[in-house]
Design a protein around this motif. Sequence first.
Motif, PDB file in Angstrom:
ATOM      1  N   MET B  35      46.556  33.646  32.074  1.00  0.00           N
ATOM      2  CA  MET B  35      45.630  34.759  32.297  1.00  0.00           C
ATOM      3  C   MET B  35      46.237  36.127  32.000  1.00  0.00           C
ATOM      4  N   ARG B  42      42.693  41.009  28.924  1.00  0.00           N
ATOM      5  CA  ARG B  42      42.308  40.497  30.242  1.00  0.00           C
ATOM      6  C   ARG B  42      40.782  40.391  30.359  1.00  0.00           C
ATOM      7  N   ARG B  43      40.104  41.377  29.775  1.00  0.00           N
ATOM      8  CA  ARG B  43      38.650  41.411  29.869  1.00  0.00           C
ATOM      9  C   ARG B  43      38.055  40.193  29.155  1.00  0.00           C
ATOM     10  N   SER B  46      38.817  37.070  31.129  1.00  0.00           N
ATOM     11  CA  SER B  46      37.995  36.992  32.347  1.00  0.00           C
ATOM     12  C   SER B  46      36.564  36.566  32.013  1.00  0.00           C
ATOM     13  N   TYR B  65      35.734  35.292  39.411  1.00  0.00           N
ATOM     14  CA  TYR B  65      35.692  35.912  38.074  1.00  0.00           C
ATOM     15  C   TYR B  65      34.513  36.852  37.851  1.00  0.00           C
ATOM     16  N   ALA B  72      38.271  43.929  35.227  1.00  0.00           N
ATOM     17  CA  ALA B  72      38.865  43.980  33.885  1.00  0.00           C
ATOM     18  C   ALA B  72      38.070  44.923  32.979  1.00  0.00           C
ATOM     19  N   ALA B  74      34.638  44.832  32.345  1.00  0.00           N
ATOM     20  CA  ALA B  74      33.461  44.282  31.659  1.00  0.00           C
ATOM     21  C   ALA B  74      32.180  44.900  32.215  1.00  0.00           C
TER      22      ALA B  74
END
Lengths: 321, 110
Positions: B35, B42-43, B46, B65, B72, B74
């Motif tokens: 991860m 990371r986005r 995720s 999540y 992250a 989003a």
Amino acid sequence: MTVPAFSSKLQKPLTTYGVNCLQVNLGKLCNQACKHCHVDAGPKRTEIMDRETVQHIIAAAEMVRPELVDLTGGAPEMNPHFRELVEALRDLGVPRIMDRCNLTILLEPGFDWVANFLAKHRIEVTASLPFYVGEHVDRQRGKGVFSRSIEGLRILNGLGYGDSLPLNLVYNPQGAYLPPDQDDLEQLYKRHLAEEYGIRFNELYTITNMPIARFKTYLERSENYTRYMNKLVSRFNPGTLDGLMCRSLISVGYDGRLYDCDFNQMLDMTIDAEQPHISQLRDIMLTGRPIRTDDHCYGCTAGHGSSCGGALDTEDEAIAV
Amino acid sequence: MGHYYDSKDLERFGEIGKHRKELADKFFDWYGSVMEKGALTRREKSLIALGVAHAVQCPYCIDAYATGCLEAGASNDEITEAIHVAAAIRAGASLVHGIQADNAINKVMM
């Protein structure tokens, strides 16, 4: 869960390094009333810094010679002495003067002077824009705020902000979660704002919502308080302690009282001094003074950390399941 | 046991290492490395994780999540699209097996 005392996380008490930043809260009056606001600012608030206190601020800036004077509120521009203060600070030669601008004030009737005034005096603008998507911003700050913020940013860009004049944006989470990685999010902001709106800015600061005031009420009402505090405590990062803003800042309330930070100010926790008032600054220990801490300090020390200038520790942090 | 799922159990995930801890340690180390930011942000990771969480219908992962995606950076639109991708692949996976059914039918029908 019982939150462990913040002091139990410290190997030695936090003390100040000196005053690099003089942060001045010019009052709680604001043209907006955002859900996350730790100041509980809004259009009906009457607490505002008077002229006498403004004169004390000018004297204090002359005495301590801070690198930065950080003007905040409320909407600081709504204080009738704002211009006088800025001009005096410029005359003193303060290297950096920052206006924490909510952007929509630039469009309010009677405030069309603000943008030109800021540009004329080369004031750094640090502007709230909690996300690059309108729906998210309006949910937190009120309907239509995003489009008016974009309009405000266009005015600033038109005056050279984002190019020759510094324009920084501030992200804060729209609820009970922590901010993303600052550098990653800055890239997203820059791409979206440039492609969709033609907006330019310099840096993005990510700030953690502090579990105090209006945001604490929201956390409790939505039954998120325990989980949020658990998250802050479990992500306590000692790597943030050296860079905490409270170590090199003194915060002045609208009534001249002194605090270790803006959040202590909202909790009425004045600095550790006999007469914690700007008028008594000469007698106050500025270097080596113990900093007053409490549970909310987990907000500045969780994950990448948080300060008025964004994340403190930008080392990659392992993601939690 | 009154019910099978309790949101508080998510925080107890680490207790899976109560027995044969070395196996759990290997999983958590690997999980952590997977991860971390790499070729994907990371986005992006995720969003993939949230899509998979919906495909395997794990309420713990969805909880973790959905928040993880916000943390992250989003947007709600990206999150919704990730869920649609997971749903579409699940639906497609069922539907494409219709060819197997057709093969089976053709085999037995004159």
